[in-house]
Design a protein around this motif. Structure first.
Motif, PDB file in Angstrom:
ATOM      1  N   ARG A   1    -131.443  47.298  38.916  1.00 29.89           N
ATOM      2  CA  ARG A   1    -131.092  46.366  37.845  1.00 29.89           C
ATOM      3  C   ARG A   1    -130.158  47.020  36.817  1.00 29.89           C
ATOM      4  O   ARG A   1    -129.251  46.373  36.289  1.00 29.89           O
TER       5      ARG A   1
ATOM      6  N   SER B   1    -126.444  45.665  36.004  1.00 29.37           N
ATOM      7  CA  SER B   1    -126.058  45.236  34.654  1.00 29.37           C
ATOM      8  C   SER B   1    -124.816  45.979  34.182  1.00 29.37           C
ATOM      9  O   SER B   1    -123.961  45.395  33.506  1.00 29.37           O
TER      10      SER B   1
ATOM     11  N   GLU C   1    -121.879  44.415  35.546  1.00 23.92           N
ATOM     12  CA  GLU C   1    -121.626  43.122  34.892  1.00 23.92           C
ATOM     13  C   GLU C   1    -121.057  43.293  33.483  1.00 23.92           C
ATOM     14  O   GLU C   1    -120.593  42.327  32.883  1.00 23.92           O
TER      15      GLU C   1
ATOM     16  N   HIS D   1    -122.805  45.096  30.708  1.00 26.15           N
ATOM     17  CA  HIS D   1    -123.774  45.160  29.613  1.00 26.15           C
ATOM     18  C   HIS D   1    -124.985  45.998  30.038  1.00 26.15           C
ATOM     19  O   HIS D   1    -125.268  46.147  31.227  1.00 26.15           O
ATOM     20  N   THR D   2    -125.689  46.534  29.058  1.00 29.06           N
ATOM     21  CA  THR D   2    -126.943  47.245  29.298  1.00 29.06           C
ATOM     22  C   THR D   2    -127.657  47.466  27.974  1.00 29.06           C
ATOM     23  O   THR D   2    -127.089  47.226  26.903  1.00 29.06           O
TER      24      THR D   2
END
Length: 226
Positions: free
Chosen positions: A73, A77, A80, A82-83
């Motif tokens: 995950r 992220s 993508e 973001h985190t």
């Protein structure tokens, strides 16, 4: 700075002469995104002093999931853009938003999986406590911890300062225009009051004159005494 209470909006001050003050305009001043002197605050604020020193950080997302699932995950992220991380020493949580990695070569990647094996290097710009800053550091792809710090972002700070000055100037301009209108209204108002008073006085005398003219002679139904 303004009131939107419907009960108040429908009320007008009582005035026997039919006059009332003009309602004040509803100036809406958005809260500034940044403080006036960002660099001074960054250098003097104790929290920024702590965060500006490199320290241990950890990925904080999906804490209730197994470690292998959290690894997947986290990497997804990052791809993508973001985190979520937290500084171990201060407990400060940050939501990082950055440009997702691409296959094309860019000299200053914000998310770089290729710079160092087993790690992802991240850069993310944001506004924190009214100051433009940049988080810079790396996270281990298996342990989900790493090292990072917060830096003052000179370029973004200059852009936000310009927007702040423009916002304040627009507000001051609207305020000056309103004050000019109010001065013009106050200068014209004495003539308006005199005119209204004259009209009311003439109307008042005319009304009494009409009543007097109808009062000659005895009331109907009564006989005059001789």
């Amino acid at each position: 700075m303004h009131m939107n209470d419907p009960a108040l909006a429908s009320m007008l001050p009582f005035d026997t002469m039919g006059l009332y003050e003009q309602p004040r305009p509803k100036f809406i001043f958005k809260m500034p995104r940044v403080v006036p002197d960002q660099k001074a605050k960054f250098e003097s604020d104790e929290l920024f002093r702590r965060l500006s020193r490199e320290g241990e950080v950890r990925f904080t997302g999906f804490r209730d999931r197994p470690q292998d699932e959290r690894v997947v995950r986290f990497q997804n992220s990052c791809r993508e853009g973001h985190t979520e991380i937290a500084f171990a020493a201060t407990g400060t949580n940050l939501q990082l938003i950055f440009t997702p990695p691409t296959t094309a070569y860019t000299p200053d990647k914000e998310c770089d999986f290729d710079k160092e094996p087993g790690k992802v290097h991240l850069k993310a710009s944001f506004i924190m406590n009214g100051v433009c800053v940049r988080w810079r550091g790396y996270i281990d792809l298996e342990r989900l911890d790493g090292v990072g710090c917060v830096e003052f972002n000179e370029e973004k700070a200059a852009q936000e300062d310009a927007l702040l000055r423009e916002q304040i100037e627009r507000y001051n301009q609207r305020l000056r225009e309103f004050e000019d209108k109010q001065r013009g209204y106050r200068q014209e108002r004495p003539d308006e009051i005199e005119l209204r008073m004259t009209n009311n006085i003439h109307g008042h005398h005319g009304h009494h004159g009409g009543v007097t003219s109808r009062c000659h002679g005895p009331p109907r139904g009564e006989r005059r005494l001789t």
